[in-house]
Design a protein around this motif. Structure first.
Motif, PDB file in Angstrom:
ATOM      1  N   ALA A   1       0.818  -1.212   0.000  1.00 39.17           N
ATOM      2  CA  ALA A   1       0.000   0.000   0.000  1.00 39.17           C
ATOM      3  C   ALA A   1       0.854   1.266   0.000  1.00 39.17           C
ATOM      4  O   ALA A   1       0.487   2.270  -0.622  1.00 39.17           O
ATOM      5  N   VAL A   2       1.989   1.237   0.679  1.00 43.14           N
ATOM      6  CA  VAL A   2       2.864   2.415   0.720  1.00 43.14           C
ATOM      7  C   VAL A   2       3.384   2.721  -0.679  1.00 43.14           C
ATOM      8  O   VAL A   2       3.329   3.868  -1.140  1.00 43.14           O
ATOM      9  N   ASN A   3       3.861   1.702  -1.351  1.00 43.52           N
ATOM     10  CA  ASN A   3       4.369   1.888  -2.709  1.00 43.52           C
ATOM     11  C   ASN A   3       3.271   2.418  -3.620  1.00 43.52           C
ATOM     12  O   ASN A   3       3.476   3.381  -4.366  1.00 43.52           O
ATOM     13  N   LEU A   4       2.102   1.818  -3.557  1.00 43.04           N
ATOM     14  CA  LEU A   4       0.995   2.241  -4.411  1.00 43.04           C
ATOM     15  C   LEU A   4       0.614   3.693  -4.125  1.00 43.04           C
ATOM     16  O   LEU A   4       0.437   4.493  -5.051  1.00 43.04           O
TER      17      LEU A   4
ATOM     18  N   LEU B   1      10.040  14.909  -2.296  1.00 41.58           N
ATOM     19  CA  LEU B   1      11.275  14.116  -2.285  1.00 41.58           C
ATOM     20  C   LEU B   1      11.172  12.976  -1.266  1.00 41.58           C
ATOM     21  O   LEU B   1      11.602  11.852  -1.541  1.00 41.58           O
ATOM     22  N   THR B   2      10.591  13.269  -0.113  1.00 43.12           N
ATOM     23  CA  THR B   2      10.406  12.237   0.914  1.00 43.12           C
ATOM     24  C   THR B   2       9.494  11.129   0.390  1.00 43.12           C
ATOM     25  O   THR B   2       9.792   9.937   0.557  1.00 43.12           O
ATOM     26  N   ILE B   3       8.403  11.510  -0.248  1.00 39.15           N
ATOM     27  CA  ILE B   3       7.481  10.522  -0.820  1.00 39.15           C
ATOM     28  C   ILE B   3       8.190   9.682  -1.876  1.00 39.15           C
ATOM     29  O   ILE B   3       8.022   8.470  -1.953  1.00 39.15           O
ATOM     30  N   THR B   4       9.032  10.315  -2.666  1.00 39.29           N
ATOM     31  CA  THR B   4       9.778   9.600  -3.710  1.00 39.29           C
ATOM     32  C   THR B   4      10.722   8.576  -3.099  1.00 39.29           C
ATOM     33  O   THR B   4      10.770   7.418  -3.543  1.00 39.29           O
ATOM     34  N   VAL B   5      11.470   8.985  -2.079  1.00 42.46           N
ATOM     35  CA  VAL B   5      12.427   8.070  -1.450  1.00 42.46           C
ATOM     36  C   VAL B   5      11.695   6.928  -0.757  1.00 42.46           C
ATOM     37  O   VAL B   5      12.070   5.747  -0.899  1.00 42.46           O
ATOM     38  N   VAL B   6      10.631   7.241  -0.014  1.00 47.05           N
ATOM     39  CA  VAL B   6       9.855   6.192   0.675  1.00 47.05           C
ATOM     40  C   VAL B   6       9.281   5.213  -0.354  1.00 47.05           C
ATOM     41  O   VAL B   6       9.347   3.986  -0.180  1.00 47.05           O
ATOM     42  N   GLY B   7       8.723   5.745  -1.436  1.00 46.13           N
ATOM     43  CA  GLY B   7       8.167   4.882  -2.476  1.00 46.13           C
ATOM     44  C   GLY B   7       9.234   4.025  -3.131  1.00 46.13           C
ATOM     45  O   GLY B   7       9.011   2.824  -3.347  1.00 46.13           O
TER      46      GLY B   7
END
Length: 132
Positions: A3-6, A122-128
């Motif tokens: 779900a995090v990736n999506l 950027l945070t969302i990108t790294v987490v994803g």
């Protein structure tokens, strides 16, 4: 797929798709984006229509790659966000008033709020990317 990736993929794909569409929706937004690139301090020879079109296509490509679940979408998103963030920081540091054309239409000058927004993206990108 978790779900995090999506969630990260969908959020970033939406942001990049809206940004690309906002700049490419007509002649005026496209020309305004070219002017913004010039105002950011890029050399006039570099900050023309070819660079503007390349950036818009890169945003659209990142959105598409993220939607189909390819890791390259995260890489492209990261490169774009780092470049945009450095450009915004450069403008702010120089004390220039440059209209933000991030999504095509705004006349608001770039500010620290744009750096915060990009930091979150950027945070969302790294987490994803890590969850990918």
């Amino acid at each position: 797929m978790n779900a995090v990736n999506l969630g990260c993929r969908l959020m970033l794909a939406m942001v990049f798709a809206l940004a690309a569409l906002g700049k490419a929706r007509g002649r005026k937004p496209f020309e305004d984006f070219i002017q913004t690139l010039k105002s950011f301090g890029l050399p006039r020879a570099l900050a023309g229509a070819p660079l503007a079109a390349t950036l818009i296509l890169a945003e659209a490509a990142s959105a598409l790659l993220l939607l189909v679940g390819m890791g390259a979408g995260y890489v492209l998103a990261l490169l774009l966000l780092v470049g945009f963030t450095l450009g915004i920081a450069w403008v702010i540091r120089r004390g220039k008033k440059v209209a933000c054309r991030c999504f095509g239409a705004s006349n608001a000058p770039v500010s620290a709020a744009h750096l915060v927004r990009n930091g979150l993206l950027l945070t969302i990108t790294v987490v994803g990317a890590v969850s990918h």
